[in-house]
Each structure stands twice: as C-alpha cells, then as structure tokens.
Design a protein around this motif. Structure first.
Motif, PDB file in Angstrom:
ATOM      1  N   THR A  59       0.845  -1.193   0.000  1.00 31.41           N
ATOM      2  CA  THR A  59       0.000   0.000   0.000  1.00 31.41           C
ATOM      3  C   THR A  59       0.882   1.245   0.000  1.00 31.41           C
ATOM      4  N   THR A  60       0.455   2.260  -0.735  1.00 29.63           N
ATOM      5  CA  THR A  60       1.157   3.540  -0.774  1.00 29.63           C
ATOM      6  C   THR A  60       0.298   4.586  -0.085  1.00 29.63           C
ATOM      7  N   ILE A  61       0.919   5.301   0.857  1.00 32.09           N
ATOM      8  CA  ILE A  61       0.226   6.393   1.553  1.00 32.09           C
ATOM      9  C   ILE A  61       1.028   7.664   1.281  1.00 32.09           C
ATOM     10  N   SER A  62       0.413   8.594   0.571  1.00 30.00           N
ATOM     11  CA  SER A  62       1.079   9.814   0.118  1.00 30.00           C
ATOM     12  C   SER A  62       1.309  10.810   1.249  1.00 30.00           C
ATOM     13  N   MET A  63       1.916  11.911   0.857  1.00 32.00           N
ATOM     14  CA  MET A  63       2.324  12.932   1.830  1.00 32.00           C
ATOM     15  C   MET A  63       1.137  13.585   2.538  1.00 32.00           C
ATOM     16  N   GLN A  64       1.369  13.892   3.798  1.00 35.34           N
ATOM     17  CA  GLN A  64       0.467  14.652   4.666  1.00 35.34           C
ATOM     18  C   GLN A  64      -0.901  14.022   4.855  1.00 35.34           C
ATOM     19  N   VAL A  65      -0.984  12.711   4.709  1.00 34.41           N
ATOM     20  CA  VAL A  65      -2.218  12.000   5.033  1.00 34.41           C
ATOM     21  C   VAL A  65      -2.342  11.939   6.552  1.00 34.41           C
ATOM     22  N   VAL A  66      -3.562  12.068   7.068  1.00 35.90           N
ATOM     23  CA  VAL A  66      -3.819  11.978   8.505  1.00 35.90           C
ATOM     24  C   VAL A  66      -4.690  10.752   8.757  1.00 35.90           C
ATOM     25  N   VAL A  67      -4.226   9.889   9.663  1.00 39.77           N
ATOM     26  CA  VAL A  67      -4.966   8.689  10.043  1.00 39.77           C
ATOM     27  C   VAL A  67      -5.392   8.856  11.493  1.00 39.77           C
ATOM     28  N   LEU A  68      -6.692   9.054  11.720  1.00 41.41           N
ATOM     29  CA  LEU A  68      -7.212   9.310  13.061  1.00 41.41           C
ATOM     30  C   LEU A  68      -7.957   8.104  13.614  1.00 41.41           C
ATOM     31  N   THR A  69      -7.669   7.771  14.856  1.00 40.40           N
ATOM     32  CA  THR A  69      -8.419   6.713  15.537  1.00 40.40           C
ATOM     33  C   THR A  69      -9.252   7.285  16.679  1.00 40.40           C
ATOM     34  N   HIS A  70      -9.164   8.579  16.909  1.00 38.59           N
ATOM     35  CA  HIS A  70      -9.911   9.204  18.005  1.00 38.59           C
ATOM     36  C   HIS A  70     -10.743  10.368  17.485  1.00 38.59           C
ATOM     37  N   ASP A  71     -11.713  10.765  18.297  1.00 39.84           N
ATOM     38  CA  ASP A  71     -12.530  11.929  17.974  1.00 39.84           C
ATOM     39  C   ASP A  71     -12.843  12.638  19.289  1.00 39.84           C
ATOM     40  N   TYR A  72     -12.154  13.749  19.542  1.00 44.18           N
ATOM     41  CA  TYR A  72     -12.367  14.479  20.786  1.00 44.18           C
ATOM     42  C   TYR A  72     -13.597  15.374  20.741  1.00 44.18           C
ATOM     43  N   SER A  73     -14.261  15.479  19.598  1.00 43.14           N
ATOM     44  CA  SER A  73     -15.485  16.278  19.553  1.00 43.14           C
ATOM     45  C   SER A  73     -16.545  15.661  20.471  1.00 43.14           C
ATOM     46  N   ILE A  74     -16.475  14.345  20.677  1.00 38.80           N
ATOM     47  CA  ILE A  74     -17.404  13.675  21.592  1.00 38.80           C
ATOM     48  C   ILE A  74     -17.240  14.243  23.001  1.00 38.80           C
ATOM     49  N   VAL A  75     -15.984  14.434  23.424  1.00 36.55           N
ATOM     50  CA  VAL A  75     -15.701  14.996  24.751  1.00 36.55           C
ATOM     51  C   VAL A  75     -16.283  16.399  24.857  1.00 36.55           C
ATOM     52  N   LYS A  76     -16.095  17.195  23.800  1.00 36.67           N
ATOM     53  CA  LYS A  76     -16.632  18.563  23.814  1.00 36.67           C
ATOM     54  C   LYS A  76     -18.153  18.545  23.883  1.00 36.67           C
ATOM     55  N   GLY A  77     -18.777  17.621  23.186  1.00 36.32           N
ATOM     56  CA  GLY A  77     -20.235  17.483  23.248  1.00 36.32           C
ATOM     57  C   GLY A  77     -20.702  17.118  24.644  1.00 36.32           C
ATOM     58  N   LEU A  78     -19.985  16.190  25.286  1.00 33.74           N
ATOM     59  CA  LEU A  78     -20.317  15.808  26.663  1.00 33.74           C
ATOM     60  C   LEU A  78     -20.164  17.002  27.598  1.00 33.74           C
ATOM     61  N   GLN A  79     -19.085  17.769  27.412  1.00 29.38           N
ATOM     62  CA  GLN A  79     -18.876  18.965  28.238  1.00 29.38           C
ATOM     63  C   GLN A  79     -20.014  19.957  28.051  1.00 29.38           C
ATOM     64  N   ALA A  80     -20.424  20.160  26.827  1.00 26.00           N
ATOM     65  CA  ALA A  80     -21.495  21.111  26.533  1.00 26.00           C
ATOM     66  C   ALA A  80     -22.795  20.729  27.217  1.00 26.00           C
ATOM     67  N   MET A  81     -22.985  19.419  27.421  1.00 18.76           N
ATOM     68  CA  MET A  81     -24.208  18.946  28.067  1.00 18.76           C
ATOM     69  C   MET A  81     -24.038  18.773  29.575  1.00 18.76           C
ATOM     70  N   GLY A  82     -22.847  19.128  30.094  1.00 19.12           N
ATOM     71  CA  GLY A  82     -22.592  19.008  31.523  1.00 19.12           C
ATOM     72  C   GLY A  82     -22.410  17.570  31.990  1.00 19.12           C
ATOM     73  N   LEU A  83     -22.061  16.674  31.081  1.00 23.60           N
ATOM     74  CA  LEU A  83     -21.868  15.262  31.410  1.00 23.60           C
ATOM     75  C   LEU A  83     -20.397  14.968  31.677  1.00 23.60           C
ATOM     76  N   PRO A  84     -20.095  13.860  32.360  1.00 23.41           N
ATOM     77  CA  PRO A  84     -18.692  13.513  32.627  1.00 23.41           C
ATOM     78  C   PRO A  84     -17.909  13.334  31.326  1.00 23.41           C
ATOM     79  N   THR A  85     -16.671  13.814  31.341  1.00 23.17           N
ATOM     80  CA  THR A  85     -15.855  13.775  30.121  1.00 23.17           C
ATOM     81  C   THR A  85     -14.700  12.783  30.238  1.00 23.17           C
TER      82      THR A  85
END
Length: 176
Positions: free
Chosen positions: A73-99
């Motif tokens: 497999t070839t993966i070109s320059m500046q590719v980003v491989v993400l396994t996390h999503d911190y927007s979930i944490v921000k959503g929980l914070q916005a709702m006052g839930l544990p983060t």
C-alpha cells in the motif's frame, strides 16, 4: 511515559531525515519502525518493492495498535490517520456530562491501496483491498474492495476496472 513519547518523536524525525538521505533504506525499513510502535503492518509489506509510506503521514498517537495497513500500500504525503474523535468529549462537556470517556475506533487500510495526498481517514474507516483514495478526501465508513473514492465526504466514484479501461482508451499514461 513522557520519555517514551520523546524517543518516538526523535525516532520519527530520524526516519524523516533518512527518507531524504537514503530513500531506498527508508522505504525498506520504515515499516519496521511502524510495527515497533504498534501499527499492524505485515512483515512482507515491502514485497515487490511497491509499498511506500511518506514520512509526513500523521498517524494518530492515541493507540497505534488500532491502525492496520495491508502490504504494498502507498500512503502519500500529509495523510492523517485518526483513531480518536475528541469532539465527543466537547459534546459531553457542553451537556454538563462527565468527560472521562474517549472515542476510539480502528482504521484499516487493505493491501495494494493508494491513499492520495492530504487525505483524512477518520475513526472507524475500513478501506478494502485495491482501492484508490483521491487526494484531499475525507474518508469514513467501509470502502469496498476495488473502489475509487474521492471528495468530502468521500464517495465511491467507480471501480478499478472501469477506471483503468477509461485510461487505456484515452492512452493518457506513459510506459516506464
């Protein structure tokens, strides 16, 4: 733990230097480094001298074991491989839930794929074998084998056979 991270950063910088000084050595041995930090990559990744992973690829450092890459497999320059999503944490914070929760999902890339420059592979992405991902694509979900995808969000454009046939008819490539 911090010392381990510093060593990983220094090793990665070293491999970037090697990619400029001695590209064949980089190409052959960089997959060993990725395997060492936890990326699941086959021992025979470099078989047939066709796989390549650019030094500027940004692999999510939360848990490298969640990332798998098929051989050749070839993966070109500046590719980003993400396994996390911190927007979930921000959503929980916005709702006052544990983060204290984290959103982690694996990313797998099949064998004999091409990932175009500056693409983003989001958590939970599964790319089948023999796929081409167009440059700048934002990819999530399951991509079937032998597909060409592009866009934001990335969508299947056509199959490999159809795409190759078009280029054969156009004769818009050169022999090497």
């Amino acid at each position: 733990m911090k010392i381990k991270k510093v060593i990983q950063v220094l090793e990665r910088k070293m491999w970037t230097c090697v990619s400029y000084i001695n590209p064949p050595t980089y190409k052959k041995h960089y997959p060993n480094y990725l395997r060492k930090i936890g990326v699941r990559i086959p021992v025979d990744y470099y078989e047939n001298n066709t796989g390549y992973i650019a030094p500027s690829v940004n692999f999510d450092g939360n848990d490298y074991r969640l990332i798998s890459i098929g051989k050749n497999t070839t993966i070109s320059m500046q590719v980003v491989v993400l396994t996390h999503d911190y927007s979930i944490v921000k959503g929980l914070q916005a709702m006052g839930l544990p983060t204290n929760k984290r959103f982690l999902k694996p990313v797998s890339i099949g064998a004999n794929c091409f990932i175009g420059a500056r693409s983003f592979l989001l958590p939970g992405t599964e790319i089948g074998d023999n796929c081409i991902i167009g440059a700048g694509s934002i990819v999530r979900g399951k991509i079937p084998d032998n597909s060409i995808v592009a866009g934001n969000p990335a969508k299947v454009i056509c199959g490999i056979e159809e795409w190759i046939q078009r280029h054969i008819e156009k004769e818009d490539f050169i022999d090497t």
